[in-house]
Write a protein that holds these residues in place. Structure first.
Motif, PDB file in Angstrom:
ATOM      1  N   ALA B 125       0.725  -1.203  -0.084  1.00  0.00           N
ATOM      2  CA  ALA B 125       0.026  -0.045   0.017  1.00  0.00           C
ATOM      3  C   ALA B 125       0.772   1.107  -0.066  1.00  0.00           C
ATOM      4  N   ALA B 126       2.192   1.150   0.646  1.00  0.00           N
ATOM      5  CA  ALA B 126       2.906   2.383   0.792  1.00  0.00           C
ATOM      6  C   ALA B 126       3.729   2.638  -0.359  1.00  0.00           C
ATOM      7  N   SER B 127       3.534   1.859  -1.216  1.00  0.00           N
ATOM      8  CA  SER B 127       4.498   1.857  -2.579  1.00  0.00           C
ATOM      9  C   SER B 127       4.195   3.312  -3.213  1.00  0.00           C
ATOM     10  N   GLU B 128       5.374   3.698  -4.238  1.00  0.00           N
ATOM     11  CA  GLU B 128       5.525   5.067  -4.765  1.00  0.00           C
ATOM     12  C   GLU B 128       4.432   4.580  -6.173  1.00  0.00           C
ATOM     13  N   LEU B 129       4.522   3.282  -6.545  1.00  0.00           N
ATOM     14  CA  LEU B 129       3.917   2.845  -7.881  1.00  0.00           C
ATOM     15  C   LEU B 129       2.273   3.071  -7.766  1.00  0.00           C
ATOM     16  N   GLN B 130       1.753   3.727  -8.494  1.00  0.00           N
ATOM     17  CA  GLN B 130       0.374   3.930  -8.264  1.00  0.00           C
ATOM     18  C   GLN B 130      -0.492   3.405  -9.205  1.00  0.00           C
ATOM     19  N   LEU B 135       4.582   1.593 -13.248  1.00  0.00           N
ATOM     20  CA  LEU B 135       5.549   0.398 -13.419  1.00  0.00           C
ATOM     21  C   LEU B 135       6.167   0.394 -14.580  1.00  0.00           C
ATOM     22  N   THR B 136       5.530   0.484 -15.816  1.00  0.00           N
ATOM     23  CA  THR B 136       6.034   0.237 -17.097  1.00  0.00           C
ATOM     24  C   THR B 136       7.233   1.277 -17.363  1.00  0.00           C
ATOM     25  N   ALA B 137       7.143   2.599 -16.842  1.00  0.00           N
ATOM     26  CA  ALA B 137       7.826   3.623 -16.923  1.00  0.00           C
ATOM     27  C   ALA B 137       9.248   3.077 -16.079  1.00  0.00           C
ATOM     28  N   VAL B 216      -3.573  -3.386  -6.098  1.00  0.00           N
ATOM     29  CA  VAL B 216      -3.722  -4.211  -7.331  1.00  0.00           C
ATOM     30  C   VAL B 216      -3.414  -2.981  -8.621  1.00  0.00           C
ATOM     31  N   LEU B 217      -1.958  -3.350  -9.378  1.00  0.00           N
ATOM     32  CA  LEU B 217      -1.958  -2.424 -10.174  1.00  0.00           C
ATOM     33  C   LEU B 217      -2.665  -2.945 -11.452  1.00  0.00           C
ATOM     34  N   GLY B 218      -2.658  -4.341 -11.808  1.00  0.00           N
ATOM     35  CA  GLY B 218      -3.375  -4.677 -13.113  1.00  0.00           C
ATOM     36  C   GLY B 218      -3.663  -6.264 -12.955  1.00  0.00           C
ATOM     37  N   VAL B 219      -4.615  -6.445 -13.558  1.00  0.00           N
ATOM     38  CA  VAL B 219      -5.188  -8.101 -13.849  1.00  0.00           C
ATOM     39  C   VAL B 219      -4.922  -8.239 -15.159  1.00  0.00           C
ATOM     40  N   SER B 220      -4.438  -9.716 -15.264  1.00  0.00           N
ATOM     41  CA  SER B 220      -4.122 -10.307 -16.819  1.00  0.00           C
ATOM     42  C   SER B 220      -5.353 -10.775 -17.399  1.00  0.00           C
TER      43      SER B 220
END
Lengths: 172, 316, 505
Positions: B125-130, B135-137, B216-220
């Motif tokens: 939850a604390a990650s800088e990746l929103q 993530l891609t960048a 969750v950033l993304g689902v496949s």
């Protein structure tokens, strides 16, 4: 600490068996190193890859092999009890019979034979008693664990016959 | 007195499996008891017996090497025997390639795909990746700086991570993938902030996502799924769909009629109420796909998986 | 306060006669399968879980708790009596326990194992109820580098605790480390030391090695002594159960074992056997009877058994609070919970308090039932040793192979049992210690994987291994454990030298 004698017996000759152990360790070191050399390189951020630890272990094994040679030459290995070979062969035979036949003759017969051969190693020569006893014991174990607790134990003609006997007639 | 009751109940519990003995299907789970394939096999066993599809169903476990040991044994033992079935799945496709298994899925007869689960990428939850774009960048700028926690090397999680990198234009070889042995080790590493992202089936992370400890950033999945409140990879600009599926196979050397009969039995089981209950309880999706459709899909997947495993560098 | 009320409410449900009956069936079935060498609690729970599905949630949960604790318990009985560890966490128990059984003290060994398991289970289950949130945050602080430091500490302390010859101990350890290399490398998928044999790709099963080296190696060794070996063992010398001295020597190891085992069980990559290693090493170091270690020291049974059971309860901490299965057993339990419509995780304690406290209460009941059932049986168990030797060892091999066949009925696996059995025999003949081989097989791969994970995450920066406070502390402890005995020994030797000098004057 107490088993290492302070004053070594100067008449003790190099220990042949210990030299064999040393040779085994050196061969093992060689095999591990050879196997590690065949592992292909994969890009790894860790810098230590799948072959690093095997190489380290191979070096240590070789070192231990050399140390063993030194101790063997100095006669530092403790006294060994004399061993009887026959009982060992009976047990090995029993295990071999079980592992080679279990898939064809089922758990109970194969294990019953193992049981009798181990008993033979300990001096029980009456196979006409030990084999049936072993088989009956194994069947009991098979029924409890394979049928009752759904463990996968190989079945053969004996188990199938037993299950046919126990099967309710109505399903036929 | 109590002992007598206990003894008789115990005897009853042991005697129960004796009740129905008509030998029908034997299902091989090419894994140890407890894993996903074993659970699938045992759930099928339950549903088949409950629905009367089969009088007696046995489950046999043959663990080892991503199912390839079980596969080799099955191909040999089930030859021409219509009573034998084997559970397997996407993991086996990868394992056959990485383990250089001499026996492949060509040696057995595919019956149907049964269940599936999509992969998710999560961060603490604390990650800088929103978002997925963040993530891609990061991945494009410095692939090594993104550490991915997932299951064993060459498994579905690793393949998905590799495909993800490839799709966004990063070199799959440079994916900094950290393999954890099953269970919760990978999840613990993500929760403990030891790695950048976690990648695995949604079930693995569900409880933590619901509690707000993971994002969750993304689902496949191809489109949004009900249980996960997060965008798909496609919505995040990454054109990638991955599904970790499980299916069922029969032995080689069967006639078309025999295959049809088995498929009918499995279909009847899968359409039953008992199976629906199993799916609900375990959180599995029904991904029924049988016959030629399943065969075609399998062929595509083997091809894609071979390609990506080469790109990652696991298969030469 | 709410906590205590809920626990009492849970206990109220658990002690209803029908639920007690379920608990009884659970512990009996669990013990029955758990005694099989090679079939640990994970497989036991997996095989027996379907039995519980036929009951209502409360009943099935209770039977399930019984199966879990029964499966844990079954392994120690065979370890002590037959030198056949049922699972990796009871390997250490076999070291001292079996020596005690051979000296007619099997009753005391079984009792200290049973009572120690009870005490540890009780304390750890209560700790689970009240300390779970704190323990879990501690456990999550462990990343790969901390685990690596923990493994280093384990290597140092454990290898110091085995055997009297540094060379032979190290040879055994490195044989184990070599065996640990076999199989697919988790990080890269490369096969190592597998020689194209598919059955070797998954590595060497710890239980296969342990059963072969202990049970089969021992059988071969005893058989090879021929008529020189004593015909029968005297099963009971002195009192059947523990005497006052045994109690005095057991209670501290129980408590220390609990304190070690519980947090290690809670760690995602801990594992019950690591706790038993630490406990054994610690008890050997603290014991006033060091000379008895290796010949049947009761502390060496009491401590590791307590640690084993405490870590079983510890495993439930991350499972119930985070939904994090940290062992194979826990992963199967997770599947079991889902069957009851329970989703373990951070929300479980608030969304489903009755079931959580019902489970904890069930664990307490199962624990109590095991000790009540097993203590009276101790007398019966030790009678097993009076069976004539040829039948006894034939039976031991039946059981030893049964476990392996049940877990994986392959020719290669049975072949490994034979090869490692012969290796165990050879090591015995040449006075090499057995335990370090198994320790090397368990710890080696863990240490390697954690080291490589830590370095991969840091992209090759080695300094990360010492920059975390926990890792630094553990490594300092390891260094002290290595250096302090050396200094003491050097000093001791100095004293001996001065004494000798004084004598020669």
């Amino acid at each position: 600490m107490t088993t290492e004698p302070l004053h070594r017996n100067p008449e003790r000759r190099p220990d042949r068996a210990a030299l064999v152990i040393a040779a085994v360790l050196l061969v093992l070191a060689g095999i591990v190193a050879w196997d590690a050399s065949r592992i292909g390189g994969v890009v790894q951020y860790a810098r230590i890859g799948p072959q690093t630890v095997p190489y380290a272990i191979a070096i240590c094994l070789a070192g231990l092999g050399l140390w063993t040679i030194v101790e063997a030459l100095r006669g530092d290995f403790p006294e060994r009890e004399p061993q009887e070979a026959m009982p060992v062969l009976w047990i090995v035979a029993g295990l071999l019979v079980q592992l080679l036949t279990i898939r064809f003759i089922g758990f109970s017969i194969a294990t019953g034979v193992l049981f009798a051969l181990v008993a033979r190693a300990f001096g029980e020569r009456r196979f006409w008693i030990s084999i049936p006893f072993g088989i009956v014991l194994s069947i009991a174990v098979w029924v409890i664990f394979a049928r009752g607790l759904s463990l996968t134990l190989p079945h053969g003609p004996l188990e199938d016959a037993l299950m046919n006997l126990l099967r309710p007639r109505t399903t036929a | 007195m109590k002992h007598v009751i206990a003894a008789s109940i115990l005897a009853g519990a042991i005697a129960l499996p004796f009740a129905a003995m008509a030998a029908d299907y034997t299902i091989m789970a090419p894994a140890a008891p407890g894993g996903g394939w074993d659970q699938t096999a045992r759930s099928l066993q339950e549903a088949m017996t409950a629905e009367g599809v089969s009088g007696n169903v046995q489950v046999v476990n043959v663990p080892g090497a991503g199912g390839t040991i079980g596969l080799a044994q099955f191909a040999q033992e089930a030859n021409g025997n219509p009573d034998r079935l084997m559970v397997g799945g996407y993991v086996m496709v990868g394992a056959i390639l990485t383990n250089k298994s001499p026996v492949t899925l060509d040696a057995v007869t595919p019956i149907a795909r049964l269940t599936g689960e999509f992969e998710v990428i999560v961060v603490p939850a604390a990650s800088e990746l929103q978002t997925l774009a963040d993530l891609t960048a990061k991945l494009k700028a410095d692939p090594g700086s993104v550490s991915w926690a997932g299951g064993s090397a060459g498994g579905t999680d690793h393949i998905t991570a590799g495909l993800f990198a490839k799709t966004v234009g990063a070199d799959p070889k440079l994916v900094n993938y950290i393999a954890f042995s099953g269970g919760g080790e990978a999840l613990a590493a993500v929760l403990g902030n030891q790695v950048t992202v976690g990648i695995s089936g949604y079930g693995e992370f569900q409880a933590q996502v619901e509690a707000g400890a993971l994002r969750v950033l993304g689902v496949s999945a191809p489109e949004r799924i009900a249980i996960v409140d997060a965008p798909t990879f496609r919505e995040g600009g990454v054109d990638l769909v991955v599904q970790n599926w499980r299916g069922i196979w029969a032995g080689p050397g069967l006639s078309a009629e025999q295959v049809a009969a088995i498929t009918a039995d499995v279909e009847k089981t899968v359409n039953s109420e008992s199976w629906k209950k199993v799916l609900a309880a375990k959180g599995w999706n029904n991904t029924w796909l049988a016959g030629d459709d399943f065969k075609a899909q399998l062929a595509t997947e083997i091809e894609n998986t071979t390609a990506i495993l080469k790109d990652i560098g696991l298969v030469s | 306060m709410g906590t205590v009320d809920l626990l009492i409410q849970g206990l109220g449900v658990a002690i209803q006669p029908i639920n007690l009956l379920y608990a009884l069936i659970g512990v009996t079935l669990g013990t029955l399968v758990g005694v099989l060498p090679g079939i640990g609690p994970a497989t036991t729970v997996a095989l027996l879980l379907p039995v519980t599905y036929r009951l209502d949630p409360a009943g099935s949960l209770i039977m399930f708790a019984g199966i879990y604790y029964g499966g844990m318990y079954g392994g120690s009985t065979t370890s002590i009596l037959l030198n056949t560890p049922g699972e990796s966490a009871s390997i250490v128990t076999a070291l001292e326990g079996n020596k005690m059984a051979k000296a007619g003290r099997g009753g005391a060994a079984l009792s200290t194992a049973a009572i120690g398991s009870f005490v540890a289970g009780l304390i750890a289950t209560i700790a689970l109820a009240f300390l779970a949130p704190w323990v879990v945050s501690f456990a999550l602080a462990f990343g790969p580098r901390e685990y690596f430091a923990l493994m280093v500490l384990a290597f140092v302390t454990v290898s110091a605790a085995f055997g009297d010859s540094a060379l032979r101990g190290l040879v055994s350890l490195f044989i184990g480390l070599t065996l640990g290399l076999v199989g697919i490398d988790l990080q890269t998928g490369q096969a190592r030391l597998s020689f194209g044999v598919p059955d070797l790709l998954d590595g060497i099963e710890v239980t296969t090695l342990a059963v072969a080296m202990f049970a089969i190696g021992e059988t071969l060794y005893v058989a090879a002594q021929g008529k020189r070996a004593p015909a029968t063992v005297e099963p009971v010398k002195g009192s059947l159960w523990m005497n006052a001295r045994d109690w005095a020597r057991s209670w501290k190891p129980w408590l220390r074992g609990t304190v070690i085992g519980f947090p290690i069980g809670a760690m995602p990559a801990g594992g019950a056997e690591i706790g038993t290693f630490f406990s054994y090493a610690l008890e050997k170091r603290l014991s006033k009877h060091k000379e008895e270690f290796g010949n049947g020291a009761i502390e060496g049974v009491a401590g590791p058994e307590a640690a084993n059971n405490a870590s079983a309860a510890g495993t439930l901490v991350p499972l119930l609070t985070l939904g994090l299965p940290t062992s194979a057993t826990a992963a199967i339990m997770l599947a079991g919970f889902q069957q009851y419509g329970l989703q373990p995780g951070p929300l479980l304690f608030t969304s489903n308090p009755q079931l959580v406290w019902g489970l904890i209460a069930s664990l307490l009941i199962a624990n109590l039932m095991l000790v009540i059932l097993n203590l009276p049986l101790v007398g019966l168990w030790v009678r097993l040793l009076t069976i004539p030797k040829h039948w006894l060892y034939a039976g031991i091999l039946l059981f030893a192979t049964l476990g392996t066949i049940g877990a994986n009925p392959s020719v290669v696996e049975l072949g490994m049992l034979l090869v490692f059995g012969l290796m165990g025999y050879a090591l015995r003949v040449f006075h090499f210690p057995i335990a370090p081989v198994v320790v090397g097989l368990i710890l080696g791969p863990m240490a390697e994987q954690q080291l490589r994970r830590a370095l991969a995450i840091s992209q090759g920066d080695v300094t990360v291994l010492v920059t975390s406070p926990i890792a630094a502390t553990l490594l300092t402890l390891a260094a002290l454990a290595l250096i302090v005995p050396m200094i003491l020994r050097a000093r001791g030797r100095g004293q001996v030298l001065t004494q000798m000098a004084a004598d020669s004057d």
